[in-house]
Design a protein around this motif. Structure first.
Motif, PDB file in Angstrom:
ATOM      1  N   GLY A 102       9.939  51.025  25.935  1.00  0.00           N
ATOM      2  CA  GLY A 102       8.901  51.705  26.708  1.00  0.00           C
ATOM      3  C   GLY A 102       8.683  51.171  28.107  1.00  0.00           C
ATOM      4  O   GLY A 102       8.000  51.794  28.924  1.00  0.00           O
ATOM      5  N   THR A 103       9.239  50.001  28.436  1.00  0.00           N
ATOM      6  CA  THR A 103       9.136  49.441  29.787  1.00  0.00           C
ATOM      7  C   THR A 103      10.513  49.493  30.439  1.00  0.00           C
ATOM      8  O   THR A 103      11.478  48.949  29.898  1.00  0.00           O
ATOM      9  CB  THR A 103       8.638  47.985  29.749  1.00  0.00           C
ATOM     10  N   PHE A 104      10.570  50.133  31.605  1.00  0.00           N
ATOM     11  CA  PHE A 104      11.850  50.307  32.274  1.00  0.00           C
ATOM     12  C   PHE A 104      11.748  49.858  33.729  1.00  0.00           C
ATOM     13  O   PHE A 104      10.648  49.736  34.284  1.00  0.00           O
ATOM     14  CB  PHE A 104      12.294  51.774  32.213  1.00  0.00           C
ATOM     15  N   VAL A 105      12.893  49.624  34.335  1.00  0.00           N
ATOM     16  CA  VAL A 105      12.954  49.260  35.752  1.00  0.00           C
ATOM     17  C   VAL A 105      13.944  50.183  36.436  1.00  0.00           C
ATOM     18  O   VAL A 105      14.748  50.861  35.782  1.00  0.00           O
ATOM     19  CB  VAL A 105      13.378  47.788  35.946  1.00  0.00           C
ATOM     20  N   ALA A 106      13.883  50.198  37.762  1.00  0.00           N
ATOM     21  CA  ALA A 106      14.810  50.995  38.565  1.00  0.00           C
ATOM     22  C   ALA A 106      15.319  50.135  39.711  1.00  0.00           C
ATOM     23  O   ALA A 106      14.800  49.045  39.983  1.00  0.00           O
ATOM     24  CB  ALA A 106      14.117  52.246  39.094  1.00  0.00           C
ATOM     25  N   GLY A 107      16.357  50.622  40.395  1.00  0.00           N
ATOM     26  CA  GLY A 107      16.916  49.891  41.515  1.00  0.00           C
ATOM     27  C   GLY A 107      15.950  49.797  42.673  1.00  0.00           C
ATOM     28  O   GLY A 107      14.934  50.499  42.739  1.00  0.00           O
ATOM     29  N   SER A 108      16.252  48.905  43.613  1.00  0.00           N
ATOM     30  CA  SER A 108      15.370  48.688  44.752  1.00  0.00           C
ATOM     31  C   SER A 108      15.214  49.966  45.562  1.00  0.00           C
ATOM     32  O   SER A 108      16.149  50.762  45.694  1.00  0.00           O
ATOM     33  CB  SER A 108      15.931  47.572  45.644  1.00  0.00           C
ATOM     34  N   GLY A 109      14.014  50.166  46.092  1.00  0.00           N
ATOM     35  CA  GLY A 109      13.735  51.344  46.898  1.00  0.00           C
ATOM     36  C   GLY A 109      13.313  52.540  46.088  1.00  0.00           C
ATOM     37  O   GLY A 109      13.031  53.604  46.648  1.00  0.00           O
TER      38      GLY A 109
END
Length: 432
Positions: free
Chosen positions: A19-26
């Protein structure tokens, strides 16, 4: 939350992703519940250090940018990178989301649940988490326009032999005149798929043997056919190599069917010979051993042996195997041990177990190598020993009767204790 399986369909509840996600910078941090309204979710197992991954990721990014919105899907990157820095650098090249690098347990859980054995691997789930495909990478490669998305899989038998009800579909092979031969023509006879390539030394060694056995069976009037499935690096190499063979071939340009057949049988090395019965059901993926042992085809159609010689070990790095060491036993004693081990193998098969069994009935390089691997030295005077070697788990289990011969009852007690989880776990030498 654990994965579930029913009727050969695996389900990966989306809650397993954490349920917790990250994405690339910007790019903005993905919102909670970001997958809830998606009709489909891809799980992308990949890593920055992997050249095939770096080759496929740009193709997948193009596919994502074109179709993610219209097809209502999301991709979740599940990293096999070696550091947080590498992970971050790699995710910066991706337009989708990722499970945080720190969530190592979640990443490992998903990999184990889906039995991911190599990268890049792309798995497609529906909204409920049902696995639609574990080989979606090939679907993206074969259908970059998404015209057939979500790639409902045609049953393997139908894709090769055609529909048994409509008598349509199936694939085409070619004969020596380059005329099309429908896959349905294989039904009614034993047939084999021969995975091989002209660049492969062991293939060049085995192919003449297979030609001899094929010709012997044909001369004896046996209903048998072989289809060459090429791993050659060019069509010219394919044509030259096929010229050494008297059987059918899958056209070199039909890479989709080539990959489908290879995937169906889990082909991970060549030469591999897969035998099918006259109805199109699998007989054995290890028919190469049968041809080697029975070049005249006297035992055709080679009913699979449940206990094989230790020299025939295949795939020990990927699955647990049972081994019985009896290198100094008399021929009479070997016959008893082979019978008893075959009983154990039959019982394992009856409970749908996956152990494959091998007998070391003479000193061999493979046997000595395994003895060294698990520190069974010659000082043991080569006593009879039954063991389970589980390389994927870096462990092994021993059934030993010091100074006494192994009995069928002792073997059964050993197997029961393994199933109950009460055997001591011994460590494999990591230096092997």
């Amino acid at each position: 939350m654990a994965a579930t399986s029913s009727n050969d369909t695996t389900c990966i509840p989306l809650a397993m992703l954490g349920g917790t996600f990250v994405a690339g910078s910007g790019r903005p941090t993905p919102a909670a519940g970001t997958l809830e309204d998606k009709a489909f979710v891809f799980l992308y197992f990949s890593a920055h250090w992997c050249p095939p991954c770096r080759g496929f990721t740009p193709k997948l990014a193009t596919f994502y940018n074109k179709f993610a919105a219209s097809k209502n899907f999301e991709i979740v990157f599940i990293s096999s990178d070696r550091s947080e820095h590498d992970f971050q650098e790699y995710i910066n090249s991706m337009p989708w989301i990722a499970i945080p690098y720190a969530e190592e347990e979640t990443r490992a859980l998903l990999s184990d649940a889906l039995q991911v054995e190599g990268i890049p691997t792309l798995v497609l789930l529906d909204q409920a988490g049902n696995v639609l495909s574990t080989d979606a990478r090939m679907s993206v490669e074969d259908d970059p326009s998404a015209s057939q998305f979500p790639w409902v899989k045609v049953p393997f038998a139908e894709s090769i032999y055609g529909s048994s009800t409509t008598h349509t579909g199936g694939c085409n092979f070619i004969n020596k005149s380059l005329a099309h031969v429908p896959g349905s023509s294989l039904l009614g006879k034993y047939h084999a798929f021969y995975f091989s390539g002209s660049w492969c030394g062991p293939c060049h060694h085995f192919t003449p043997k297979l030609v001899h056995t094929y010709n012997q069976l044909k001369s004896a009037g046996k209903e048998f056919e072989i289809v060459f499935v090429s791993s050659d690096r060019s069509e010219a190499d394919f044509m030259t190599y096929w010229g050494e063979m008297p059987w059918l071939a899958l056209p070199y340009t039909d890479m989709k069917t080539n990959r489908a057949i290879s995937s169906e049988f889990g082909v991970r090395g060549i030469p591999t010979l897969v035998l099918m019965d006259p109805t199109g059901k699998l007989v054995s993926t290890e028919t190469r051993d049968d041809v080697e042992d029975d070049p005249e085809g006297a035992r055709f159609p080679w009913v699979p042996q449940l206990v094989k010689s230790i020299g025939k070990i295949r795939g020990a790095e990927a699955t647990a195997i049972g081994l019985l060491f009896a290198e100094r036993a008399t021929p009479e004693r070997i016959a008893v041990l082979r019978h008893d081990l075959n009983v154990i193998a039959e019982e394992e098969k009856a409970r749908n177990g996956t152990l494959r069994f091998y007998l070391a009935d003479a000193e061999s390089t493979v046997g000595l190598q395994i003895r060294s691997l698990i520190s069974l030295a010659e000082g043991d005077v080569f006593e009879e020993k039954l063991l389970i070697l589980d390389l994927p788990q870096d462990s092994w289990y021993l059934c030993e009767k010091k100074g006494a011969a192994l009995t069928l009852d002792a073997m059964r007690e050993f197997m029961a204790a393994k199933l109950a989880g009460t055997l001591p776990v011994l460590a494999v030498d990591q230096g092997f």
